[in-house]
Design an enzyme around this catalytic site. Structure first.
Site, PDB file in Angstrom:
ATOM      1  N   CYS A 115      27.414  12.681  61.005  1.00 43.08           N
ATOM      2  CA  CYS A 115      26.021  13.514  60.954  1.00 43.08           C
ATOM      3  C   CYS A 115      24.809  12.826  61.646  1.00 43.08           C
ATOM      4  O   CYS A 115      23.729  13.560  61.721  1.00 43.08           O
ATOM      5  CB  CYS A 115      25.835  13.576  59.246  1.00 43.08           C
ATOM      6  SG  CYS A 115      27.212  14.322  58.505  1.00 43.08           S
ATOM      7  N   HIS A 252      18.497  15.154  58.132  1.00 45.17           N
ATOM      8  CA  HIS A 252      19.892  15.898  58.292  1.00 45.17           C
ATOM      9  C   HIS A 252      19.938  16.612  56.835  1.00 45.17           C
ATOM     10  O   HIS A 252      19.572  16.225  55.733  1.00 45.17           O
ATOM     11  CB  HIS A 252      20.906  14.709  58.128  1.00 45.17           C
ATOM     12  CG  HIS A 252      22.243  15.010  58.136  1.00 45.17           C
ATOM     13  ND1 HIS A 252      22.905  16.271  58.775  1.00 45.17           N
ATOM     14  CD2 HIS A 252      23.254  14.876  57.267  1.00 45.17           C
ATOM     15  CE1 HIS A 252      23.848  16.776  58.240  1.00 45.17           C
ATOM     16  NE2 HIS A 252      24.232  15.821  57.235  1.00 45.17           N
ATOM     17  N   ASN A 282      26.089  22.013  55.561  1.00 41.99           N
ATOM     18  CA  ASN A 282      26.041  20.782  56.467  1.00 41.99           C
ATOM     19  C   ASN A 282      26.750  20.931  57.652  1.00 41.99           C
ATOM     20  O   ASN A 282      28.004  21.103  57.584  1.00 41.99           O
ATOM     21  CB  ASN A 282      26.637  19.708  55.288  1.00 41.99           C
ATOM     22  CG  ASN A 282      26.556  18.490  56.204  1.00 41.99           C
ATOM     23  OD1 ASN A 282      26.252  18.384  57.539  1.00 41.99           O
ATOM     24  ND2 ASN A 282      27.033  17.297  55.533  1.00 41.99           N
TER      25      ASN A 282
HETATM   26  O1  UT7 Z   1      26.541  14.666  55.658  1.00 45.12           O
HETATM   27  C1  UT7 Z   1      26.682  13.508  55.455  1.00 45.12           C
HETATM   28  C2  UT7 Z   1      26.140  13.245  54.006  1.00 45.12           C
HETATM   29  N1  UT7 Z   1      26.762  13.776  52.996  1.00 45.12           N
HETATM   30  C3  UT7 Z   1      26.383  13.925  51.834  1.00 45.12           C
HETATM   31  O2  UT7 Z   1      25.151  13.421  51.821  1.00 45.12           O
HETATM   32  C4  UT7 Z   1      26.829  14.258  50.637  1.00 45.12           C
HETATM   33  C5  UT7 Z   1      26.357  13.593  49.624  1.00 45.12           C
HETATM   34  N2  UT7 Z   1      26.878  13.916  48.241  1.00 45.12           N
HETATM   35  C6  UT7 Z   1      26.471  15.174  47.437  1.00 45.12           C
HETATM   36  O3  UT7 Z   1      25.783  16.107  48.257  1.00 45.12           O
HETATM   37  C7  UT7 Z   1      26.796  15.350  46.300  1.00 45.12           C
HETATM   38  O4  UT7 Z   1      27.701  14.230  45.602  1.00 45.12           O
HETATM   39  C8  UT7 Z   1      28.106  16.753  46.113  1.00 45.12           C
HETATM   40  C9  UT7 Z   1      27.283  17.808  46.236  1.00 45.12           C
HETATM   41  C10 UT7 Z   1      28.956  16.473  46.961  1.00 45.12           C
HETATM   42  C11 UT7 Z   1      28.487  16.824  44.603  1.00 45.12           C
HETATM   43  O5  UT7 Z   1      27.617  16.724  43.539  1.00 45.12           O
HETATM   44  P1  UT7 Z   1      27.611  15.903  42.349  1.00 45.12           P
HETATM   45  O6  UT7 Z   1      26.477  16.222  41.756  1.00 45.12           O
HETATM   46  O7  UT7 Z   1      27.842  14.438  42.852  1.00 45.12           O
HETATM   47  O8  UT7 Z   1      28.857  16.580  41.719  1.00 45.12           O
HETATM   48  P2  UT7 Z   1      30.103  15.769  41.390  1.00 45.12           P
HETATM   49  O9  UT7 Z   1      30.782  15.153  42.404  1.00 45.12           O
HETATM   50  O10 UT7 Z   1      29.710  14.537  40.222  1.00 45.12           O
HETATM   51  O11 UT7 Z   1      30.715  16.695  40.575  1.00 45.12           O
HETATM   52  C12 UT7 Z   1      30.433  17.199  39.146  1.00 45.12           C
HETATM   53  C13 UT7 Z   1      31.121  18.330  38.708  1.00 45.12           C
HETATM   54  C14 UT7 Z   1      32.728  17.672  38.652  1.00 45.12           C
HETATM   55  O12 UT7 Z   1      33.467  18.426  37.437  1.00 45.12           O
HETATM   56  P3  UT7 Z   1      33.515  17.413  36.197  1.00 45.12           P
HETATM   57  O13 UT7 Z   1      34.337  16.261  36.626  1.00 45.12           O
HETATM   58  O14 UT7 Z   1      32.050  16.839  35.952  1.00 45.12           O
HETATM   59  O15 UT7 Z   1      34.205  18.243  35.200  1.00 45.12           O
HETATM   60  C15 UT7 Z   1      33.214  18.437  39.842  1.00 45.12           C
HETATM   61  O16 UT7 Z   1      34.788  18.739  39.485  1.00 45.12           O
HETATM   62  O17 UT7 Z   1      31.270  19.406  39.464  1.00 45.12           O
HETATM   63  C16 UT7 Z   1      32.379  19.779  39.898  1.00 45.12           C
HETATM   64  N3  UT7 Z   1      32.537  20.513  41.126  1.00 45.12           N
HETATM   65  C17 UT7 Z   1      32.405  21.649  41.205  1.00 45.12           C
HETATM   66  N4  UT7 Z   1      32.334  22.829  40.646  1.00 45.12           N
HETATM   67  C18 UT7 Z   1      32.151  23.908  41.097  1.00 45.12           C
HETATM   68  C19 UT7 Z   1      32.800  19.872  42.415  1.00 45.12           C
HETATM   69  N5  UT7 Z   1      32.365  20.886  43.415  1.00 45.12           N
HETATM   70  C20 UT7 Z   1      32.564  21.779  42.660  1.00 45.12           C
HETATM   71  C21 UT7 Z   1      32.246  23.074  43.348  1.00 45.12           C
HETATM   72  N6  UT7 Z   1      32.012  24.103  42.421  1.00 45.12           N
HETATM   73  N7  UT7 Z   1      32.328  23.729  44.561  1.00 45.12           N
END
Ligand code: UT7
Length: 325
Positions: A115, A252, A282
């Site tokens: 990225c 980004h 992204n």
């Molecule tokens: O490009 C390079 C840089 N990349 C980034 O900067 C990405 C950085 N990370 C992020 O943007 C975030 O961490 C994400 C958007 C990827 C995830 O957001 P989060 O708030 O950290 O969510 P999480 O991974 O803690 O997941 C929370 C919950 C989980 O469920 P449980 O375990 O709490 O029951 C996930 O399974 O959300 C669930 N989940 C989803 N639910 C519905 C994860 N993906 C999805 C989804 N739809 N697509």
């Protein structure tokens, strides 16, 4: 004494026609529009059908040449930032040069910094211009991330999109002050201690496949705001400008919460932070040039504006640049 700067004289962008909305994603994996919108700011993403990376790059480059009012024959260098090339070798940049009709002998190479790829590519081209090695450079960021997306993994597949952005840089004589037009500074970083937090599950030398993107989202999220802010601040310091004096921060586009977080950390008002994540998701190396070109095209970013670009991604890599357009 004359001081050579790289001026952005042209810009271009291109995205494939096929659009997948969040509702479309909900038919592929267990997700919904509400989760994707609130957690990421993404509403839809473009994905390629028949097209390959060099097609997206070609269209963005063609527009960049047109807005620069120069021909492909005037290009002395092509740098293409990507993690999704047409072939493992040769470089996709060479194919793009062939499609554009650049002169035989024009150097062209791909650059892999995920990225942060566009900021890295801009750094390379700017340094070659300032050394007097080339006069006019085409710098592209382009991705077909849909080809390395695991479409069964809801944690990642909702995040990424395909697209391309490009700029034409040209050597100009300036005064060497922070009032100059052009790229005023660049600063790039990497830290391999975070190699496994965001990567593909395979590669040429390990699995003889490309693999699929896998990410520990929380770890990346934790580091992202700090890296993006550091890159912006250090680039500003090198350029001899204050972050508060910029017209635009162009981060980004990975997650609206990260974009908002870096704006706050840099104490910038929301109106100065460029956001175009909703229609694209992204797009990795394409994200910054795609947003830059779209916002110049719609009149948001204007000639003379002072802009900080800042990016962060797999590696981790991160980097920033200060530009007066
Ligand atoms: O490009 C390079 C840089 N990349 C980034 O900067 C990405 C950085 N990370 C992020 O943007 C975030 O961490 C994400 C958007 C990827 C995830 O957001 P989060 O708030 O950290 O969510 P999480 O991974 O803690 O997941 C929370 C919950 C989980 O469920 P449980 O375990 O709490 O029951 C996930 O399974 O959300 C669930 N989940 C989803 N639910 C519905 C994860 N993906 C999805 C989804 N739809 N697509």
């Amino acid at each position: 004494m004359k001081f050579i700067r790289s001026k952005i004289i042209g810009h271009g962008h291109y995205t494939p026609k096929k659009v997948l909305t969040n509702d479309d994603m909900a038919k592929i994996v267990d997700t919904n529009d509400e989760w994707i919108t609130t957690r990421t700011g993404i509403k839809s993403r473009c994905v390629v059908e028949e097209e390959v990376n060099s097609d997206l790059s070609f269209h963005a480059a063609e527009m960049a040449l047109k807005t620069a009012k120069i021909s492909a024959q005037d290009i002395n260098l092509i740098v293409l930032a990507t993690i999704t090339p047409d072939n493992t070798t040769p470089a996709t940049a060479i194919r793009v040069g062939q499609k554009l009709g650049v002169k035989s002998g024009t150097p062209a190479f791909d650059l892999s910094a995920a990225c942060s790829g566009f900021v890295y590519a801009l750094t390379m081209a700017d340094n070659m211009i300032r050394l007097g090695q080339v006069k006019t450079a085409l710098v592209i960021g382009a991705e077909t991330l849909s080809k390395v997306t695991d479409w069964t993994d809801r944690n990642t597949c909702v995040l990424f999109g395909d697209g391309a952005g490009a700029v034409v840089l040209q050597a100009v004589e300036e005064n060497g002050t922070n009032q100059d037009i052009g790229i005023l500074s660049t600063k790039i970083f990497a830290d391999g201690n975070n190699y496994d937090h965001l990567k593909t599950t395979g590669g040429v030398s390990t699995t003889q496949t490309t693999g699929f993107i896998t990410m520990d989202g929380k770890e990346v999220f934790k580091a992202a705001i700090g890296c993006l802010a550091q890159a912006a601040e250090e680039a500003a310091q090198i350029a001899g400008i204050n972050v508060k004096d910029i017209d635009w921060l162009l981060p980004h586009q990975a997650n609206i919460r990260i974009i908002d977080g870096v704006g706050k950390k840099l104490e910038l008002p929301e109106e100065k932070v460029i956001v175009n994540i909703a229609p694209h998701g992204n797009t990795s190396a394409a994200s910054i040039p795609l947003a830059l070109s779209e916002k110049i095209t719609d009149g948001t970013i204007k000639k003379g504006d002072l802009i900080i670009l800042t990016a962060m991604g797999a590696g981790f890599t991160w980097g920033g640049a200060v530009i007066r357009l």
